[in-house]
Write a protein that holds these residues in place. Sequence first.
Motif, PDB file in Angstrom:
ATOM      1  N   LEU A  15       0.823  -1.213   0.000  1.00  0.00           N
ATOM      2  CA  LEU A  15       0.000   0.000   0.000  1.00  0.00           C
ATOM      3  C   LEU A  15       0.854   1.259   0.000  1.00  0.00           C
ATOM      4  CD1 LEU A  15      -2.795  -1.143   2.462  1.00  0.00           C
ATOM      5  CD2 LEU A  15      -2.990  -0.848  -0.019  1.00  0.00           C
ATOM      6  N   ASP A  16       1.993   1.194   0.647  1.00  0.00           N
ATOM      7  CA  ASP A  16       2.895   2.338   0.664  1.00  0.00           C
ATOM      8  C   ASP A  16       3.510   2.577  -0.712  1.00  0.00           C
ATOM      9  OD1 ASP A  16       4.342   4.381   2.299  1.00  0.00           O
ATOM     10  OD2 ASP A  16       6.087   3.236   1.606  1.00  0.00           O
ATOM     11  N   LYS A  53      -6.329  -1.719  13.854  1.00  0.00           N
ATOM     12  CA  LYS A  53      -5.269  -0.905  14.452  1.00  0.00           C
ATOM     13  C   LYS A  53      -5.119   0.452  13.756  1.00  0.00           C
ATOM     14  CE  LYS A  53      -3.632  -4.087  17.289  1.00  0.00           C
ATOM     15  NZ  LYS A  53      -3.976  -4.050  18.677  1.00  0.00           N
ATOM     16  N   ASP A  54      -5.995   0.736  12.774  1.00  0.00           N
ATOM     17  CA  ASP A  54      -5.955   1.990  11.994  1.00  0.00           C
ATOM     18  C   ASP A  54      -4.652   2.156  11.215  1.00  0.00           C
ATOM     19  OD1 ASP A  54      -8.535   2.889  12.646  1.00  0.00           O
ATOM     20  OD2 ASP A  54      -7.818   3.681  14.558  1.00  0.00           O
ATOM     21  N   PHE A  55      -4.052   1.041  10.792  1.00  0.00           N
ATOM     22  CA  PHE A  55      -2.866   1.101   9.942  1.00  0.00           C
ATOM     23  C   PHE A  55      -3.253   1.224   8.471  1.00  0.00           C
ATOM     24  CE2 PHE A  55      -0.093  -1.370  13.176  1.00  0.00           C
ATOM     25  CZ  PHE A  55       0.083  -0.214  13.911  1.00  0.00           C
ATOM     26  N   ILE A  56      -4.464   0.763   8.151  1.00  0.00           N
ATOM     27  CA  ILE A  56      -4.992   0.935   6.802  1.00  0.00           C
ATOM     28  C   ILE A  56      -6.454   1.343   6.908  1.00  0.00           C
ATOM     29  CG2 ILE A  56      -3.388  -0.717   5.729  1.00  0.00           C
ATOM     30  CD1 ILE A  56      -5.655  -2.734   5.568  1.00  0.00           C
ATOM     31  N   THR A  70      -2.614   4.333   6.126  1.00  0.00           N
ATOM     32  CA  THR A  70      -2.835   5.553   6.906  1.00  0.00           C
ATOM     33  C   THR A  70      -1.483   6.080   7.396  1.00  0.00           C
ATOM     34  OG1 THR A  70      -3.028   4.369   8.998  1.00  0.00           O
ATOM     35  CG2 THR A  70      -5.072   4.676   7.713  1.00  0.00           C
ATOM     36  N   SER A  71      -1.497   7.240   8.022  1.00  0.00           N
ATOM     37  CA  SER A  71      -0.242   7.775   8.562  1.00  0.00           C
ATOM     38  C   SER A  71       0.297   6.866   9.672  1.00  0.00           C
ATOM     39  CB  SER A  71      -0.425   9.203   9.061  1.00  0.00           C
ATOM     40  OG  SER A  71      -1.441   9.267  10.029  1.00  0.00           O
ATOM     41  N   GLN A  72      -0.584   6.241  10.442  1.00  0.00           N
ATOM     42  CA  GLN A  72      -0.141   5.289  11.469  1.00  0.00           C
ATOM     43  C   GLN A  72       0.496   4.063  10.811  1.00  0.00           C
ATOM     44  OE1 GLN A  72      -4.134   5.731  13.514  1.00  0.00           O
ATOM     45  NE2 GLN A  72      -2.863   4.981  15.205  1.00  0.00           N
TER      46      GLN A  72
END
Length: 181
Positions: A15-16, A53-56, A70-72
Motif C-alpha cells: 500500500l505504501d 489498528k488503523d494502519f490501513i 494511513t499515517s499510522q
Amino acid sequence: MDNLFLYKIMILYMLDRVDIYTLTNSEILDFILSHGYTNSFNIHESLSELIDKDFISVNMIRDTAHYQITSQGEEALFYFENRLPISIKKDILEFFEQEKINLKNESQIYADYVYNDNQEYTVECIIKERKDVLFDLKLDVPTKSMAINICDNWRAKSAEIYSYIMDQLDSPDGSEPSHSA
C-alpha cells in the motif's frame, strides 16, 4: 518472526508503494496467492487486524474494498520495513511494474451510487490525480439500472466529459470555444 506479522508488513509495503493510490482486495490477494506466500484466510485476518489498528483504511466502491495506508501505517512500516526480506520487496515491485496501469487507473477514475432519501439513486463520478480531486460530479437518477449504466460508462467517457465541461466553462461568453491551433 510471526507469519501474520510478515503478511501485515507485506500489505503495508504494498500500500505504501502504490503511493496515494488504493489497492483492491483482489489485487492484494492476486499478488500474495500467486507467489505462494500464504492462503486467503491469513490475508483476510491480516487485513482485518491492520484495519482494527488503523494502519490501513478501507473504502467501499461499488461493492469492492479499496485499501489505503494511513499515517499510522506509514509510521509502523518505517519501523518494521527492514524485517521484510529483499526478495519479497523485489517481487512486490515487479508485480507493480507489470500491473502499473491497472492499479493506477483503478483508483484515479471511479464511480459509485447510493440509494437516497428521495427514493432515487445518487451517482458520484470522480477523477483524482494523486490526492487531489480534479472532478466530482453527483447526479440523481430515477432508476438503479440508470445508475449502474452511468457508473459502467464513466471510465471510458470520463476524459471526454471532463474536457467538454472544462471547454464550456472556460469559454468567455459560454459559447463554443474555438479550437484553433
